[in-house]
Write a protein that holds these residues in place. Sequence first.
Motif, PDB file in Angstrom:
ATOM      1  N   SER A  13      31.848  41.070  37.274  1.00  0.00           N
ATOM      2  CA  SER A  13      32.505  39.353  37.269  1.00  0.00           C
ATOM      3  C   SER A  13      33.306  39.441  36.060  1.00  0.00           C
ATOM      4  O   SER A  13      34.279  38.297  36.233  1.00  0.00           O
ATOM      5  CB  SER A  13      31.318  38.482  37.685  1.00  0.00           C
ATOM      6  OG  SER A  13      30.403  38.550  36.417  1.00  0.00           O
ATOM      7  N   ASP A  17      37.950  39.272  36.334  1.00  0.00           N
ATOM      8  CA  ASP A  17      38.734  38.175  35.678  1.00  0.00           C
ATOM      9  C   ASP A  17      39.684  38.520  34.464  1.00  0.00           C
ATOM     10  O   ASP A  17      40.703  38.035  34.253  1.00  0.00           O
ATOM     11  CB  ASP A  17      37.850  36.842  35.282  1.00  0.00           C
ATOM     12  CG  ASP A  17      37.262  36.354  36.510  1.00  0.00           C
ATOM     13  OD1 ASP A  17      37.825  36.422  37.546  1.00  0.00           O
ATOM     14  OD2 ASP A  17      36.207  35.598  36.363  1.00  0.00           O
ATOM     15  N   GLN A 108      43.384  37.031  45.014  1.00  0.00           N
ATOM     16  CA  GLN A 108      42.045  37.376  44.909  1.00  0.00           C
ATOM     17  C   GLN A 108      41.663  38.344  45.938  1.00  0.00           C
ATOM     18  O   GLN A 108      40.512  38.929  45.976  1.00  0.00           O
ATOM     19  CB  GLN A 108      41.224  36.324  45.206  1.00  0.00           C
ATOM     20  CG  GLN A 108      41.418  34.705  43.992  1.00  0.00           C
ATOM     21  CD  GLN A 108      40.305  33.958  44.368  1.00  0.00           C
ATOM     22  OE1 GLN A 108      39.089  34.077  44.181  1.00  0.00           O
ATOM     23  NE2 GLN A 108      40.871  32.802  44.477  1.00  0.00           N
ATOM     24  N   ARG A 109      42.692  38.747  46.851  1.00  0.00           N
ATOM     25  CA  ARG A 109      42.248  39.769  47.722  1.00  0.00           C
ATOM     26  C   ARG A 109      43.201  40.983  47.954  1.00  0.00           C
ATOM     27  O   ARG A 109      44.489  40.230  48.079  1.00  0.00           O
ATOM     28  CB  ARG A 109      41.768  39.065  49.147  1.00  0.00           C
ATOM     29  CG  ARG A 109      41.435  40.112  50.091  1.00  0.00           C
ATOM     30  CD  ARG A 109      40.843  39.640  51.325  1.00  0.00           C
ATOM     31  NE  ARG A 109      41.429  38.638  51.808  1.00  0.00           N
ATOM     32  CZ  ARG A 109      41.027  37.815  52.811  1.00  0.00           C
ATOM     33  NH1 ARG A 109      39.485  37.622  53.087  1.00  0.00           N
ATOM     34  NH2 ARG A 109      41.861  36.939  53.482  1.00  0.00           N
ATOM     35  N   ASP A 126      38.329  42.875  47.353  1.00  0.00           N
ATOM     36  CA  ASP A 126      37.860  41.300  47.138  1.00  0.00           C
ATOM     37  C   ASP A 126      37.277  40.849  45.800  1.00  0.00           C
ATOM     38  O   ASP A 126      36.097  41.544  45.597  1.00  0.00           O
ATOM     39  CB  ASP A 126      37.084  40.888  48.358  1.00  0.00           C
ATOM     40  CG  ASP A 126      37.103  39.271  48.459  1.00  0.00           C
ATOM     41  OD1 ASP A 126      36.887  38.805  47.662  1.00  0.00           O
ATOM     42  OD2 ASP A 126      37.596  39.014  49.756  1.00  0.00           O
ATOM     43  N   ASP A 128      35.683  38.212  44.826  1.00  0.00           N
ATOM     44  CA  ASP A 128      34.369  37.578  45.371  1.00  0.00           C
ATOM     45  C   ASP A 128      33.375  38.638  45.463  1.00  0.00           C
ATOM     46  O   ASP A 128      32.320  38.443  45.052  1.00  0.00           O
ATOM     47  CB  ASP A 128      34.484  36.517  46.443  1.00  0.00           C
ATOM     48  CG  ASP A 128      35.251  35.420  46.054  1.00  0.00           C
ATOM     49  OD1 ASP A 128      35.281  34.979  44.790  1.00  0.00           O
ATOM     50  OD2 ASP A 128      35.773  34.489  46.734  1.00  0.00           O
ATOM     51  N   LYS A 131      32.476  40.564  42.415  1.00  0.00           N
ATOM     52  CA  LYS A 131      31.559  39.753  41.643  1.00  0.00           C
ATOM     53  C   LYS A 131      30.212  39.684  41.966  1.00  0.00           C
ATOM     54  O   LYS A 131      29.275  39.637  41.363  1.00  0.00           O
ATOM     55  CB  LYS A 131      31.923  38.157  41.398  1.00  0.00           C
ATOM     56  CG  LYS A 131      33.240  38.221  40.434  1.00  0.00           C
ATOM     57  CD  LYS A 131      33.966  36.620  40.533  1.00  0.00           C
ATOM     58  CE  LYS A 131      34.959  36.629  39.577  1.00  0.00           C
ATOM     59  NZ  LYS A 131      35.524  35.106  39.621  1.00  0.00           N
ATOM     60  N   ASP A 132      29.947  39.976  43.374  1.00  0.00           N
ATOM     61  CA  ASP A 132      28.556  39.639  43.868  1.00  0.00           C
ATOM     62  C   ASP A 132      27.937  41.017  44.100  1.00  0.00           C
ATOM     63  O   ASP A 132      26.736  41.258  43.832  1.00  0.00           O
ATOM     64  CB  ASP A 132      28.605  39.170  45.320  1.00  0.00           C
ATOM     65  CG  ASP A 132      29.025  37.714  45.369  1.00  0.00           C
ATOM     66  OD1 ASP A 132      28.989  37.058  44.341  1.00  0.00           O
ATOM     67  OD2 ASP A 132      29.518  37.207  46.342  1.00  0.00           O
ATOM     68  N   ARG A 165      45.106  34.934  49.303  1.00  0.00           N
ATOM     69  CA  ARG A 165      44.204  34.061  48.582  1.00  0.00           C
ATOM     70  C   ARG A 165      44.794  33.817  47.120  1.00  0.00           C
ATOM     71  O   ARG A 165      44.038  33.983  46.287  1.00  0.00           O
ATOM     72  CB  ARG A 165      43.042  34.527  48.515  1.00  0.00           C
ATOM     73  CG  ARG A 165      42.101  34.498  49.744  1.00  0.00           C
ATOM     74  CD  ARG A 165      40.507  34.493  49.868  1.00  0.00           C
ATOM     75  NE  ARG A 165      40.037  34.550  48.923  1.00  0.00           N
ATOM     76  CZ  ARG A 165      39.090  35.775  48.577  1.00  0.00           C
ATOM     77  NH1 ARG A 165      38.868  36.639  49.518  1.00  0.00           N
ATOM     78  NH2 ARG A 165      38.283  35.772  47.512  1.00  0.00           N
ATOM     79  N   ASP A 167      45.908  32.222  44.011  1.00  0.00           N
ATOM     80  CA  ASP A 167      45.407  30.976  43.145  1.00  0.00           C
ATOM     81  C   ASP A 167      46.242  30.813  41.899  1.00  0.00           C
ATOM     82  O   ASP A 167      47.404  31.281  41.679  1.00  0.00           O
ATOM     83  CB  ASP A 167      44.041  31.243  42.694  1.00  0.00           C
ATOM     84  CG  ASP A 167      43.776  32.441  41.952  1.00  0.00           C
ATOM     85  OD1 ASP A 167      44.899  33.179  41.349  1.00  0.00           O
ATOM     86  OD2 ASP A 167      42.601  32.788  41.618  1.00  0.00           O
TER      87      ASP A 167
END
Length: 495
Positions: A13, A17, A108-109, A126, A128, A131-132, A165, A167
């Motif tokens: 995670s 970033d 983000q993807r 991806d 997210d 990070k998971d 996505r 940002d």
Amino acid sequence: MPPRTVPIHPPASALVDSLRGLGYSPETALADLVDNSIAASARQIELDVQWNDGNPVAAVFDDGRGMDHETLVSAIQLGGKGPSAERQDDDLGRFGLGLKTASLSQGQRLTVVTRREGITSTLVLDVDVVKDNGWVAEIPDQLPAHPYVDRVVAAEGGTVVLIDRMDSMSGLTGLPKESFFLRLEELRAHLGMVFHRFLNGDATRLAISLNGRPVKGWEPFQTAHPATREMPSERLRHASASFTVKPYVLPHRDRFANEAEYETAGGPGGWGARQGFYVYRGKRLLVAGSWLGLGGVRTWTRDEASRLARIMVDLPTGLDRDWRIDVRKSQARPPGALRARLTDIAGRCRQEAREVFAFRDQGPRLRGAPNTAPAVWLATQGAKGIQYRINRDHPVIVACRETGGQRSLNAVLSIIERSVPVERIWLDVSESEGAEVPELETDEIAQLSDQLCELGKALPDNMTLDQRADSLLLNLPGDLTKLRTALLRKLGGQK
């Protein structure tokens, strides 16, 4: 006994970033993706970047050889081949990070759809999900809906990279529609500059389009212009490899046909930003105008007098480490062993550019015409610094001296020389940078041609009409085509 070790696996995670914040702009990110297409032997690369009501999406299609599943997995892994791997001359990769870091810097993807020998492979990276679940990529149940994907599936080979996505990391989000499309024009210009040798056929010929419009290559050195000065190239060796350095001095503003041609030659960002070294790696432009921290005791900076100096450095891919090519492939620094040699080459180019900038290249404005006219002003280095003197041997000055008396003429010339408002001229020129020299009106052409024609009566009889006109028009600013035509007509009538 070997030392004990402790695992220090980086948290996914935090690292993802950090990688997203490496400092890519939309220009450098998409150029990095084009590099991958070139390495895949693509000949047609299409980019599609849509505003999408303020939520941009981007796609890159190429008709290259594509990837099988194992190759795609390796391409999605961070590091890939890595910077130490031996690469082919046409492989524009460097760190094995570009596909991931460039794409995720904007959105983000990342979705890659690729096809090789009739087999389609797809992976999704991806932020997210990483990070998971750590460093994993997903195999989607179905292909994304996009016209580029349909084209790849219908072909034997090729690749599509989709970025969505987007940002705040991207420079394309949150823009009003008009500003967004103005930003795309900057992106188009950047691609035309970075890949101009591919687009213009100096490298393996390539076609690039953005939103359906072809990207045109911008050639920094204006080699097709007859007033461009090509200085001798030099072959330098370093670390058992060699490369070419070739300086150019571009034409003075007066030598361009019109203001539009002059501005185009300046390039993206303008003349001031585009001076200095142009560093290529595998014929792909890395650095588009920089003095690379050279200059000896006092590091050179961009200045007005050097704006016409541009120097090509053509590196092979094997010198990446020595030139400290960064991950975005937008910066380079020469090794210490080469700095003195490069400084010497650039110093000569800067001096030549300074002379052209200061004296408008000394000669006729007509393209292809010979440089027959002597200088009106001479610059000499003396004990008190650089001094500027009117050339007493100029044909017009000689003729006036012979008819009007040497002592009185020299006195007038000395007063003119000592009273030239150099500082004020420099200030006025700096403040009016970009202003176009007004075109002469018809009555001004008639009046000025009469005055010059009167001076022409004192010139030697053995001078041709062209030589007489060149001597009289020297150092006058602007487009003198009409004035020269009128002057030649009147000088011819005197014969």
